[in-house]
Design an enzyme around this catalytic site. Structure first.
Site, mmCIF file in Angstrom:
data_model
loop_
_atom_site.group_PDB
_atom_site.id
_atom_site.type_symbol
_atom_site.label_atom_id
_atom_site.label_comp_id
_atom_site.label_asym_id
_atom_site.label_seq_id
_atom_site.Cartn_x
_atom_site.Cartn_y
_atom_site.Cartn_z
ATOM 1 C CG HIS A 125 -11.343 2.734 -34.571
ATOM 2 N ND1 HIS A 125 -12.008 2.478 -35.756
ATOM 3 C CD2 HIS A 125 -11.219 1.530 -33.952
ATOM 4 C CE1 HIS A 125 -12.259 1.188 -35.848
ATOM 5 N NE2 HIS A 125 -11.797 0.581 -34.765
ATOM 6 C CG HIS A 145 -15.449 -0.875 -32.041
ATOM 7 N ND1 HIS A 145 -15.777 -1.976 -32.809
ATOM 8 C CD2 HIS A 145 -14.221 -0.489 -32.466
ATOM 9 C CE1 HIS A 145 -14.781 -2.249 -33.651
ATOM 10 N NE2 HIS A 145 -13.826 -1.354 -33.471
ATOM 11 C CD GLU A 184 -12.828 -2.675 -36.746
ATOM 12 O OE1 GLU A 184 -13.218 -1.520 -36.995
ATOM 13 O OE2 GLU A 184 -12.265 -2.998 -35.676
ATOM 14 C CB SER A 193 -14.196 5.608 -36.509
ATOM 15 O OG SER A 193 -13.497 4.576 -37.185
HETATM 16 N N1 HBI Z 1 -6.730 -5.170 -29.604
HETATM 17 N N2 HBI Z 1 -7.207 -3.130 -28.632
HETATM 18 C C1 HBI Z 1 -7.465 -4.052 -29.575
HETATM 19 N N3 HBI Z 1 -8.454 -3.834 -30.467
HETATM 20 C C2 HBI Z 1 -8.738 -4.755 -31.440
HETATM 21 O O1 HBI Z 1 -9.657 -4.546 -32.248
HETATM 22 C C3 HBI Z 1 -7.989 -5.928 -31.493
HETATM 23 C C4 HBI Z 1 -6.979 -6.109 -30.547
HETATM 24 N N4 HBI Z 1 -6.239 -7.227 -30.563
HETATM 25 C C5 HBI Z 1 -6.501 -8.263 -31.501
HETATM 26 C C6 HBI Z 1 -7.559 -7.991 -32.463
HETATM 27 N N5 HBI Z 1 -8.229 -6.894 -32.450
HETATM 28 C C7 HBI Z 1 -7.870 -9.060 -33.485
HETATM 29 O O2 HBI Z 1 -7.625 -10.272 -32.896
HETATM 30 C C8 HBI Z 1 -9.309 -9.164 -33.890
HETATM 31 O O3 HBI Z 1 -9.760 -8.077 -34.464
HETATM 32 C C9 HBI Z 1 -9.618 -10.402 -34.613
HETATM 33 FE FE FE Z 2 -11.983 -1.445 -34.459
#
Ligand code: HBI
Ligand code: FE
Length: 285
Positions: A140, A145, A186, A205
């Site tokens: 993913h 991304h 997303e 994904s």
């Molecule tokens: N941590 N690894 C990871 N990936 C994310 O997309 C992610 C996160 N921590 C917080 C978070 N997303 C959210 O705060 C946001 O998508 C807004």
């Molecule tokens: Fe994501």
């Protein structure tokens, strides 16, 4: 409080179970080394299965900048080495990847984005969860991304989002801002020269959601509207009911770059919009 409890309570995590990753060896910024020796042949095989299936579909369903970025990364053979990808990304837009054990707390996540560092889960899903998993894995995070981080305008947008995240935390508005990440980063769609295409990582994904988002007559697709997004609830465990469609990435960048506090203030007086609501003022595509 344990580290995983802190991550769960502050990541906006969609999970009510324990986190999968090992948070015992993290650095202060939640990163871990990506040790390529931890990947067994079956992990690379699973990557290739997911990659091959998804890349075929992406050719007709993903926007061109995503496809260009994916091609330049050259990651068809197995779970990618982040250091190798970083050489390409740094040259393209100055972004770099950092391995993490999974979800990380909002403050660490926003700080990384604000400094053009994208956290990528290093582990890959199991064979029995090919089509649905709760936490982001390397397929993913990387496949979804990373390709667009080589697009100059999208790359700048992601940094702006991180800066907006830092500001939203201070203002207690993370829940609202997260909807922008959800519906764009997303689950975003874009109308380009090839027609309606996907750019969101949650779509690209996922084999099922890629087809649903781009093709299904049941999906409700409307023109990008920042305030509408900031008011809209979303679904965690079903395909999205509504998708927002960009004209181009500049539109997203321009709408997101200013001070959002006045907009949060204005929206505070309005009710949230349900994930399945259809409004008279929407611009269906
Ligand atoms: N941590 N690894 C990871 N990936 C994310 O997309 C992610 C996160 N921590 C917080 C978070 N997303 C959210 O705060 C946001 O998508 C807004
Ligand atoms: Fe994501």
């Amino acid at each position: 409080m344990s580290i995983t409890a802190k991550v769960l309570s502050s990541s906006g995590a969609a999970t009510d179970h324990a986190l999968r990753g090992d948070y015992n060896e993290i650095a202060a910024d939640y990163s871990v080394p990506q040790d390529m020796s931890r990947y067994a042949p079956e992990h690379h095989r699973l990557w290739r299965f997911l990659f091959d299936r998804q890349v075929k579909l992406a050719k007709t369903h993903a926007c061109k900048p995503f496809l260009d970025g994916l091609r330049d990364l050259d990651v068809a053979d197995g779970v990618p080495d982040f250091e190798r990808a970083n050489k390409i990304l740094r040259k393209a837009t100055g972004w770099e990847l950092l391995a993490v054990p999974g979800l990380i707390p909002n403050d660490a996540f926003f700080d990384h984005l604000a400094h053009r560092r994208f956290p990528v889960s290093w582990w890959i899903r199991e064979e029995n969860e090919i089509d649905y998993l709760v936490e982001p894995d390397v397929f993913h995070d990387f496949f979804g991304h990373v390709p667009l981080l080589s697009h100059p305008v999208f790359a700048d947008y992601m940094q702006i989002y991180g800066q907006q995240g830092v500001a939203a935390m201070a203002a207690g508005e993370v829940k609202r801002l997260s909807r922008l990440y959800w519906y764009m980063v997303e689950f975003g769609l874009i109308k380009d020269a090839d027609g309606l295409r996907a750019f969101g990582a949650g779509i690209l994904s996922s084999y099922g959601e890629t087809r649903h988002a781009v093709e299904s007559p049941e999906a409700y697709r409307i023109g990008f509207d920042l305030k509408r997004i900031l008011r809209s609830e979303y679904r965690l465990d079903q395909y999205q009911a509504v998708y927002f469609v960009l004209d181009d990435f500049q539109q997203l960048f321009d709408a997101s770059r200013g001070d959002l506090l006045p907009i949060y203030g204005e929206l505070a007086a309005l009710p949230d919009i349900k994930a399945t609501d259809r409004l008279a003022e929407d611009r269906p595509i």
